[in-house]
Scaffold this motif. Structure first.
Motif, PDB file in Angstrom:
ATOM      1  N   TRP A 100      30.323  50.550  41.300  1.00 19.49           N
ATOM      2  CA  TRP A 100      30.365  51.939  40.861  1.00 19.49           C
ATOM      3  C   TRP A 100      29.299  52.090  39.799  1.00 19.49           C
ATOM      4  O   TRP A 100      29.231  51.309  38.852  1.00 19.49           O
ATOM      5  CB  TRP A 100      31.736  52.307  40.299  1.00 19.49           C
ATOM      6  N   THR A 101      28.450  53.080  39.936  1.00 19.41           N
ATOM      7  CA  THR A 101      27.276  53.241  39.090  1.00 19.41           C
ATOM      8  C   THR A 101      27.591  53.318  37.604  1.00 19.41           C
ATOM      9  O   THR A 101      26.947  52.671  36.798  1.00 19.41           O
ATOM     10  CB  THR A 101      26.486  54.500  39.526  1.00 19.41           C
ATOM     11  N   ASN A 102      28.592  54.095  37.193  1.00 20.45           N
ATOM     12  CA  ASN A 102      28.829  54.318  35.767  1.00 20.45           C
ATOM     13  C   ASN A 102      29.948  53.475  35.173  1.00 20.45           C
ATOM     14  O   ASN A 102      30.353  53.706  34.048  1.00 20.45           O
ATOM     15  CB  ASN A 102      29.117  55.798  35.515  1.00 20.45           C
ATOM     16  N   LEU A 103      30.479  52.513  35.905  1.00 18.35           N
ATOM     17  CA  LEU A 103      31.573  51.693  35.405  1.00 18.35           C
ATOM     18  C   LEU A 103      31.159  50.228  35.370  1.00 18.35           C
ATOM     19  O   LEU A 103      31.218  49.528  36.373  1.00 18.35           O
ATOM     20  CB  LEU A 103      32.824  51.852  36.282  1.00 18.35           C
ATOM     21  N   SER A 104      30.736  49.742  34.221  1.00 18.91           N
ATOM     22  CA  SER A 104      30.283  48.355  34.133  1.00 18.91           C
ATOM     23  C   SER A 104      31.439  47.367  34.202  1.00 18.91           C
ATOM     24  O   SER A 104      31.255  46.215  34.552  1.00 18.91           O
ATOM     25  CB  SER A 104      29.501  48.143  32.837  1.00 18.91           C
ATOM     26  N   TRP A 105      32.651  47.802  33.886  1.00 18.05           N
ATOM     27  CA  TRP A 105      33.801  46.888  33.854  1.00 18.05           C
ATOM     28  C   TRP A 105      34.564  46.861  35.174  1.00 18.05           C
ATOM     29  O   TRP A 105      35.456  46.062  35.364  1.00 18.05           O
ATOM     30  CB  TRP A 105      34.766  47.298  32.747  1.00 18.05           C
ATOM     31  N   ILE A 140      35.284  39.685  45.934  1.00 18.14           N
ATOM     32  CA  ILE A 140      35.503  40.719  44.928  1.00 18.14           C
ATOM     33  C   ILE A 140      35.380  40.035  43.581  1.00 18.14           C
ATOM     34  O   ILE A 140      35.846  38.906  43.400  1.00 18.14           O
ATOM     35  CB  ILE A 140      36.862  41.431  45.106  1.00 18.14           C
ATOM     36  N   ALA A 141      34.726  40.714  42.641  1.00 21.96           N
ATOM     37  CA  ALA A 141      34.464  40.084  41.344  1.00 21.96           C
ATOM     38  C   ALA A 141      34.455  41.128  40.239  1.00 21.96           C
ATOM     39  O   ALA A 141      34.396  42.329  40.498  1.00 21.96           O
ATOM     40  CB  ALA A 141      33.125  39.353  41.377  1.00 21.96           C
ATOM     41  N   MET A 142      34.515  40.633  39.023  1.00 18.57           N
ATOM     42  CA  MET A 142      34.363  41.465  37.825  1.00 18.57           C
ATOM     43  C   MET A 142      33.376  40.766  36.914  1.00 18.57           C
ATOM     44  O   MET A 142      33.319  39.542  36.879  1.00 18.57           O
ATOM     45  CB  MET A 142      35.694  41.654  37.100  1.00 18.57           C
ATOM     46  N   TYR A 144      31.860  40.728  32.906  1.00 19.39           N
ATOM     47  CA  TYR A 144      31.951  41.162  31.520  1.00 19.39           C
ATOM     48  C   TYR A 144      30.755  40.567  30.799  1.00 19.39           C
ATOM     49  O   TYR A 144      30.629  39.342  30.701  1.00 19.39           O
ATOM     50  CB  TYR A 144      33.260  40.702  30.879  1.00 19.39           C
ATOM     51  N   ARG A 145      29.876  41.444  30.356  1.00 20.67           N
ATOM     52  CA  ARG A 145      28.603  41.032  29.774  1.00 20.67           C
ATOM     53  C   ARG A 145      27.870  40.143  30.761  1.00 20.67           C
ATOM     54  O   ARG A 145      27.509  40.598  31.820  1.00 20.67           O
ATOM     55  CB  ARG A 145      28.812  40.392  28.417  1.00 20.67           C
ATOM     56  N   ASP A 146      27.691  38.861  30.453  1.00 24.63           N
ATOM     57  CA  ASP A 146      26.928  37.976  31.343  1.00 24.63           C
ATOM     58  C   ASP A 146      27.808  37.030  32.152  1.00 24.63           C
ATOM     59  O   ASP A 146      27.301  36.190  32.880  1.00 24.63           O
ATOM     60  CB  ASP A 146      25.938  37.150  30.515  1.00 24.63           C
ATOM     61  N   LEU A 147      29.122  37.162  32.034  1.00 26.90           N
ATOM     62  CA  LEU A 147      30.055  36.270  32.719  1.00 26.90           C
ATOM     63  C   LEU A 147      30.691  36.980  33.907  1.00 26.90           C
ATOM     64  O   LEU A 147      31.191  38.095  33.778  1.00 26.90           O
ATOM     65  CB  LEU A 147      31.141  35.816  31.739  1.00 26.90           C
ATOM     66  N   LYS A 148      30.664  36.335  35.065  1.00 28.35           N
ATOM     67  CA  LYS A 148      31.262  36.907  36.278  1.00 28.35           C
ATOM     68  C   LYS A 148      32.362  35.975  36.775  1.00 28.35           C
ATOM     69  O   LYS A 148      32.184  34.761  36.843  1.00 28.35           O
ATOM     70  CB  LYS A 148      30.212  37.069  37.372  1.00 28.35           C
ATOM     71  N   VAL A 149      33.502  36.566  37.120  1.00 26.01           N
ATOM     72  CA  VAL A 149      34.626  35.838  37.702  1.00 26.01           C
ATOM     73  C   VAL A 149      34.999  36.557  38.987  1.00 26.01           C
ATOM     74  O   VAL A 149      35.087  37.781  39.006  1.00 26.01           O
ATOM     75  CB  VAL A 149      35.839  35.809  36.743  1.00 26.01           C
ATOM     76  N   GLY A 150      35.209  35.793  40.058  1.00 20.16           N
ATOM     77  CA  GLY A 150      35.518  36.449  41.319  1.00 20.16           C
ATOM     78  C   GLY A 150      36.286  35.577  42.287  1.00 20.16           C
ATOM     79  O   GLY A 150      36.443  34.373  42.084  1.00 20.16           O
ATOM     80  N   LEU A 151      36.759  36.227  43.337  1.00 20.19           N
ATOM     81  CA  LEU A 151      37.425  35.565  44.449  1.00 20.19           C
ATOM     82  C   LEU A 151      36.551  35.734  45.677  1.00 20.19           C
ATOM     83  O   LEU A 151      35.975  36.810  45.885  1.00 20.19           O
ATOM     84  CB  LEU A 151      38.798  36.180  44.699  1.00 20.19           C
ATOM     85  N   ARG A 152      36.464  34.671  46.491  1.00 21.97           N
ATOM     86  CA  ARG A 152      35.566  34.696  47.638  1.00 21.97           C
ATOM     87  C   ARG A 152      36.209  34.118  48.884  1.00 21.97           C
ATOM     88  O   ARG A 152      37.022  33.203  48.820  1.00 21.97           O
ATOM     89  CB  ARG A 152      34.343  33.825  47.375  1.00 21.97           C
ATOM     90  N   TYR A 153      35.751  34.635  50.004  1.00 20.14           N
ATOM     91  CA  TYR A 153      36.005  34.034  51.312  1.00 20.14           C
ATOM     92  C   TYR A 153      34.636  33.678  51.869  1.00 20.14           C
ATOM     93  O   TYR A 153      33.708  34.499  51.823  1.00 20.14           O
ATOM     94  CB  TYR A 153      36.711  35.034  52.238  1.00 20.14           C
ATOM     95  N   GLN A 154      34.480  32.446  52.371  1.00 21.97           N
ATOM     96  CA  GLN A 154      33.234  32.077  53.029  1.00 21.97           C
ATOM     97  C   GLN A 154      33.546  31.355  54.338  1.00 21.97           C
ATOM     98  O   GLN A 154      34.352  30.418  54.372  1.00 21.97           O
ATOM     99  CB  GLN A 154      32.348  31.184  52.176  1.00 21.97           C
ATOM    100  N   HIS A 155      32.922  31.836  55.394  1.00 25.97           N
ATOM    101  CA  HIS A 155      33.047  31.212  56.712  1.00 25.97           C
ATOM    102  C   HIS A 155      31.753  30.474  57.017  1.00 25.97           C
ATOM    103  O   HIS A 155      30.669  31.044  56.896  1.00 25.97           O
ATOM    104  CB  HIS A 155      33.302  32.281  57.778  1.00 25.97           C
ATOM    105  N   LEU A 156      31.851  29.199  57.369  1.00 25.49           N
ATOM    106  CA  LEU A 156      30.697  28.409  57.777  1.00 25.49           C
ATOM    107  C   LEU A 156      30.870  28.022  59.242  1.00 25.49           C
ATOM    108  O   LEU A 156      31.899  27.451  59.619  1.00 25.49           O
ATOM    109  CB  LEU A 156      30.583  27.119  56.959  1.00 25.49           C
ATOM    110  N   LEU A 175      32.691  31.349  39.395  1.00 28.56           N
ATOM    111  CA  LEU A 175      32.456  31.651  37.984  1.00 28.56           C
ATOM    112  C   LEU A 175      30.974  31.479  37.749  1.00 28.56           C
ATOM    113  O   LEU A 175      30.395  30.443  38.094  1.00 28.56           O
ATOM    114  CB  LEU A 175      33.255  30.673  37.108  1.00 28.56           C
ATOM    115  N   SER A 176      30.326  32.500  37.211  1.00 32.78           N
ATOM    116  CA  SER A 176      28.896  32.388  36.960  1.00 32.78           C
ATOM    117  C   SER A 176      28.528  33.026  35.633  1.00 32.78           C
ATOM    118  O   SER A 176      29.246  33.877  35.107  1.00 32.78           O
ATOM    119  CB  SER A 176      28.081  33.002  38.102  1.00 32.78           C
ATOM    120  N   TYR A 177      27.389  32.584  35.118  1.00 34.02           N
ATOM    121  CA  TYR A 177      26.867  33.083  33.846  1.00 34.02           C
ATOM    122  C   TYR A 177      25.423  33.459  34.076  1.00 34.02           C
ATOM    123  O   TYR A 177      24.631  32.669  34.590  1.00 34.02           O
ATOM    124  CB  TYR A 177      26.990  32.011  32.764  1.00 34.02           C
TER     125      TYR A 177
END
Length: 179
Positions: A100-105, A140-142, A144-156, A175-177
């Protein structure tokens, strides 16, 4: 860097510390022009996968569609699938993030399709036939500043290019920074 290599060869017990110092040195120097790093963990029935992620941002934003902004990054992933014997994996995936363009959180959706290499084509009665595998990601992820936490599905899988093609379906967390 040469000091850490010398430490590791002189004392095998110092190997984890030497590897850690080397990785931190590369991140501080940043010769690959990374924009972030991360960890990915996923489960598939009898298998667990752990990967280290290197991230490069794409030109952001890529596109705006109404209240949504499309941005993204390239993700180079290296890790292993367990249990023994460990299956080493290497993958490169462009990931697109719909926000969403105007919602950073606000939570955002990420999707991607990439190329992967796996070292074992047969593991515990799971046959993948080829070392090359496509990797589809939906998460799907969120952030906050430079830290990202998310849940993923990956099919190989190899997309039935060669049979049998049992593939993997990993459900997990990321989890990424970004810096």
């Amino acid at each position: 860097m040469l000091l850490t290599i010398g430490m590791a060869s002189a004392n095998p017990a110092a190997r984890p510390a030497a590897i850690g110092v080397s990785v931190l040195s590369l991140l501080a120097w940043n010769p690959m022009r990374l924009t972030g790093v991360g960890l990915d963990y996923g489960l598939d029935e009898d298998f667990a996968r752990t990967r280290l992620l290197w991230l490069w941002d794409l030109a952001n934003p890529l596109r705006r569609v109404g209240p949504l902004t499309l941005s993204g990054h390239m993700e180079l992933a290296m890790g292993q699938t367990a249990p023994s014997p460990a299956d080493l994996t290497l993958g490169l995936t462009p990931l697109l993030e719909w926000r969403w363009t105007n919602l950073s959180w606000a939570p955002f959706i990420e999707t991607g399709l990439g190329a992967n290499y796996i070292s074992l084509t047969e593991n515990r009665q799971r046959s993948l036939s080829t070392h090359f595998q496509f990797g589809e990601v939906l998460g799907i992820a969120m952030e906050y500043r430079d830290l990202k936490v998310g849940l993923r599905y990956q099919h190989l899988s190899n997309a039935d290019m060669v049979l049998p093609n049992n593939g993997y379906n990993f459900y997990g967390a990321v989890l990424s920074y970004r810096y």
